[in-house]
Design an enzyme around this catalytic site. Structure first.
Site, PDB file in Angstrom:
ATOM      1  N   HIS A  64       0.861  -1.195   0.000  1.00 16.22           N
ATOM      2  CA  HIS A  64       0.000   0.000   0.000  1.00 16.22           C
ATOM      3  C   HIS A  64       0.897   1.244   0.000  1.00 16.22           C
ATOM      4  O   HIS A  64       1.950   1.258   0.655  1.00 16.22           O
ATOM      5  CB  HIS A  64      -0.854  -0.021   1.271  1.00 16.22           C
ATOM      6  CG  HIS A  64      -2.110   0.780   1.191  1.00 16.22           C
ATOM      7  ND1 HIS A  64      -2.121   2.128   0.942  1.00 16.22           N
ATOM      8  CD2 HIS A  64      -3.408   0.429   1.339  1.00 16.22           C
ATOM      9  CE1 HIS A  64      -3.367   2.570   0.955  1.00 16.22           C
ATOM     10  NE2 HIS A  64      -4.163   1.575   1.187  1.00 16.22           N
ATOM     11  N   GLY A 108       0.251  -4.971   1.648  1.00 13.08           N
ATOM     12  CA  GLY A 108      -0.931  -5.157   0.803  1.00 13.08           C
ATOM     13  C   GLY A 108      -0.614  -5.889  -0.487  1.00 13.08           C
ATOM     14  O   GLY A 108      -1.450  -6.594  -1.040  1.00 13.08           O
ATOM     15  N   TYR A 138      -5.051  -4.830  10.563  1.00 15.60           N
ATOM     16  CA  TYR A 138      -5.497  -5.425   9.297  1.00 15.60           C
ATOM     17  C   TYR A 138      -7.002  -5.709   9.331  1.00 15.60           C
ATOM     18  O   TYR A 138      -7.686  -5.302  10.279  1.00 15.60           O
ATOM     19  CB  TYR A 138      -4.661  -6.675   8.958  1.00 15.60           C
ATOM     20  CG  TYR A 138      -4.399  -6.749   7.467  1.00 15.60           C
ATOM     21  CD1 TYR A 138      -3.659  -5.743   6.851  1.00 15.60           C
ATOM     22  CD2 TYR A 138      -4.921  -7.731   6.667  1.00 15.60           C
ATOM     23  CE1 TYR A 138      -3.454  -5.752   5.480  1.00 15.60           C
ATOM     24  CE2 TYR A 138      -4.712  -7.754   5.294  1.00 15.60           C
ATOM     25  CZ  TYR A 138      -3.981  -6.750   4.705  1.00 15.60           C
ATOM     26  OH  TYR A 138      -3.785  -6.738   3.346  1.00 15.60           O
TER      27      TYR A 138
HETATM   28  O1  YXS Z   1      12.923   8.496  -0.221  1.00 18.93           O
HETATM   29  P1  YXS Z   1      12.029   8.430  -1.436  1.00 18.93           P
HETATM   30  O2  YXS Z   1      11.106   9.589  -1.565  1.00 18.93           O
HETATM   31  O3  YXS Z   1      12.786   8.083  -2.701  1.00 18.93           O
HETATM   32  O4  YXS Z   1      11.022   7.176  -1.217  1.00 18.93           O
HETATM   33  C1  YXS Z   1      11.536   5.907  -0.870  1.00 18.93           C
HETATM   34  C2  YXS Z   1      10.480   5.245  -0.009  1.00 18.93           C
HETATM   35  O5  YXS Z   1       9.864   6.128   0.896  1.00 18.93           O
HETATM   36  C3  YXS Z   1       9.486   4.833  -1.080  1.00 18.93           C
HETATM   37  N1  YXS Z   1       8.631   3.746  -0.615  1.00 18.93           N
HETATM   38  C4  YXS Z   1       7.306   3.839  -0.459  1.00 18.93           C
HETATM   39  N2  YXS Z   1       6.470   4.888  -0.644  1.00 18.93           N
HETATM   40  C5  YXS Z   1       5.155   4.668  -0.346  1.00 18.93           C
HETATM   41  N3  YXS Z   1       4.664   3.482   0.087  1.00 18.93           N
HETATM   42  C6  YXS Z   1       5.476   2.427   0.270  1.00 18.93           C
HETATM   43  N4  YXS Z   1       4.945   1.262   0.657  1.00 18.93           N
HETATM   44  C7  YXS Z   1       6.872   2.588   0.007  1.00 18.93           C
HETATM   45  N5  YXS Z   1       7.962   1.777   0.099  1.00 18.93           N
HETATM   46  C8  YXS Z   1       9.016   2.510  -0.293  1.00 18.93           C
HETATM   47  O6  YXS Z   1      10.264   4.393  -2.184  1.00 18.93           O
HETATM   48  C9  YXS Z   1      11.541   5.071  -2.152  1.00 18.93           C
HETATM   49  C10 YXS Z   1      12.650   4.045  -2.164  1.00 18.93           C
HETATM   50  O7  YXS Z   1      12.520   3.323  -0.927  1.00 18.93           O
HETATM   51  P2  YXS Z   1      13.819   2.846  -0.116  1.00 18.93           P
HETATM   52  O8  YXS Z   1      14.842   3.943  -0.159  1.00 18.93           O
HETATM   53  O9  YXS Z   1      13.352   2.388   1.211  1.00 18.93           O
HETATM   54  O10 YXS Z   1      14.290   1.603  -1.002  1.00 18.93           O
HETATM   55  P3  YXS Z   1      15.149   0.354  -0.500  1.00 18.93           P
HETATM   56  O11 YXS Z   1      15.544  -0.352  -1.741  1.00 18.93           O
HETATM   57  O12 YXS Z   1      16.170   0.809   0.471  1.00 18.93           O
HETATM   58  O13 YXS Z   1      14.133  -0.557   0.323  1.00 18.93           O
HETATM   59  C11 YXS Z   1      13.066  -1.199  -0.353  1.00 18.93           C
HETATM   60  C12 YXS Z   1      12.042  -1.661   0.718  1.00 18.93           C
HETATM   61  C13 YXS Z   1      10.780  -2.183  -0.004  1.00 18.93           C
HETATM   62  C14 YXS Z   1      12.669  -2.766   1.593  1.00 18.93           C
HETATM   63  C15 YXS Z   1      11.668  -0.429   1.597  1.00 18.93           C
HETATM   64  O14 YXS Z   1      11.311   0.650   0.736  1.00 18.93           O
HETATM   65  C16 YXS Z   1      10.537  -0.738   2.511  1.00 18.93           C
HETATM   66  O15 YXS Z   1      10.685  -1.435   3.521  1.00 18.93           O
HETATM   67  N6  YXS Z   1       9.309  -0.211   2.127  1.00 18.93           N
HETATM   68  C17 YXS Z   1       8.126  -0.446   2.957  1.00 18.93           C
HETATM   69  C18 YXS Z   1       7.574  -1.853   2.709  1.00 18.93           C
HETATM   70  C19 YXS Z   1       6.333  -2.015   3.571  1.00 18.93           C
HETATM   71  O16 YXS Z   1       6.414  -2.141   4.803  1.00 18.93           O
HETATM   72  N7  YXS Z   1       5.169  -1.926   2.936  1.00 18.93           N
HETATM   73  C20 YXS Z   1       3.885  -2.018   3.645  1.00 18.93           C
HETATM   74  C21 YXS Z   1       3.087  -0.726   3.355  1.00 18.93           C
HETATM   75  S1  YXS Z   1       1.632  -0.664   4.327  1.00 18.93           S
HETATM   76  C22 YXS Z   1       0.647  -1.901   3.690  1.00 18.93           C
HETATM   77  O17 YXS Z   1       0.909  -2.453   2.641  1.00 18.93           O
HETATM   78  C23 YXS Z   1      -0.592  -2.265   4.434  1.00 18.93           C
HETATM   79  C24 YXS Z   1      -1.346  -1.081   4.906  1.00 18.93           C
HETATM   80  S2  YXS Z   1      -0.207  -3.362   5.788  1.00 18.93           S
HETATM   81  O18 YXS Z   1       1.022  -2.807   6.390  1.00 18.93           O
HETATM   82  O19 YXS Z   1      -1.300  -3.311   6.694  1.00 18.93           O
HETATM   83  O20 YXS Z   1       0.024  -4.607   5.160  1.00 18.93           O
END
Ligand code: YXS
Length: 259
Positions: A64, A108, A138
């Protein structure tokens, strides 16, 4: 510019998530593009869909779009939320939807792969369910997707730890139908699609709908539903929910206090 690419190859619909700079985060805009691709394929009666990410991405989808989660006092996963609309679109598509996964899958997006009918992945795939990292309560339909797909103890470990499950383990427990080398991903998915298309489509369609109906045939009494909604509200009204979102946006670890 569309955030997804779509094509029809040998009567198989291929939807490619293509927003690398946002790590294919499921924003409203991206979800609308995916749903419109599904609608186009449905209008053409395309019998099988493959859902993949653009080649070479280390992240299939970051889940998400956190920037679009409500900061507080509103259900982050309500019925009309973009992620929920997408999951229902996949479930209700008349033919099978095959997720082709290279790279990590988060939150998500993990629910999205669980909602697809089959998963073909390579050894770079991992699956992380992140509500407890994001302070998100969730929702019942999402949890049911995991209970239908996995042994409940595995589903609980995924939800309670938010730790990524590596491809080999995901294949062992059944998240992945076929664990194959990266270069074979699309071919294996296309071969499955071609086999399905060689069978009776009337039968495939009605059997998919029966799986959908039966997988949701889960009795819950109104009082329990309302109690769960009340419990969920306490979470999304909490400091911890707001802190998790803020910490993510501020690129720092959250400091939860259980309030
Ligand atoms: O710094 P900038 O502006 O370039 O942005 C960064 C991150 O903020 C952005 N980004 C996201 N933006 C919005 N929503 C996201 N889910 C998201 N994930 C990342 O992308 C740019 C690059 O991210 P960065 O620097 O962290 O890349 P990385 O290669 O070091 O790491 C990749 C990840 C995927 C390991 C890391 O970005 C990460 O942990 N992202 C969050 C993954 C996550 O927890 N997603 C769950 C979202 S909430 C959801 O899905 C539901 C509501 S729930 O949680 O209930 O399941």
């Amino acid at each position: 510019m569309a955030l997804v690419q779509k094509e029809v190859r040998d009567n198989v619909g291929i939807i490619t998530l293509d927003n690398p700079k946002k790590l294919n985060a499921l924003s409203r805009e991206m979800v609308d593009d995916i749903i419109s691709a599904f609608d186009d394929f449905e209008a053409q009666r395309i019998p099988v869909i493959i859902l993949k990410a653009s080649e070479g991405m280390k992240v299939w989808s970051a889940g998400h779009d956190v920037k679009e989660l409500p900061r507080k006092m509103r259900d982050p996963l309500s019925y009309y939320d973009s992620l929920e609309r997408l999951l229902r679109t996949v479930e209700k598509y008349f033919g099978p939807v095959i997720a082709v996964v290279h790279g990590s899958v988060w939150g998500g997006a993990c629910d999205l792969t669980m909602t697809c009918d089959m998963v073909v992945a390579d050894d770079t795939a991992s699956f992380a369910m992140t509500p407890v990292k994001m302070g998100v309560p969730y929702n019942l339909t999402g949890i049911l997707h995991f209970m239908n797909r996995l042994p409940i103890n595995i589903a609980k470990e995924m939800f309670f730890t938010a730790s990524p499950l590596p491809a080999k383990k995901a294949a062992e427990i059944g998240i992945i139908n076929h664990l194959v080398p990266e270069e074979d991903l699309l071919k294996v998915a296309m071969d499955i699609a071609k086999t399905v298309m060689s069978r009776s489509q009337l039968s495939v369609e009605v059997i998919k709908e029966q799986f959908r109906i039966l997988s949701k045939a889960f009795p819950i009494n109104p009082a329990d539903f309302e109690r769960v909604q009340g419990l969920r509200r306490k979470v999304y009204d909490s400091h911890d929910y707001e802190e998790a979102i803020t910490a993510f946006l501020e690129k720092r670890p959250p400091c939860f206090n259980g309030k």
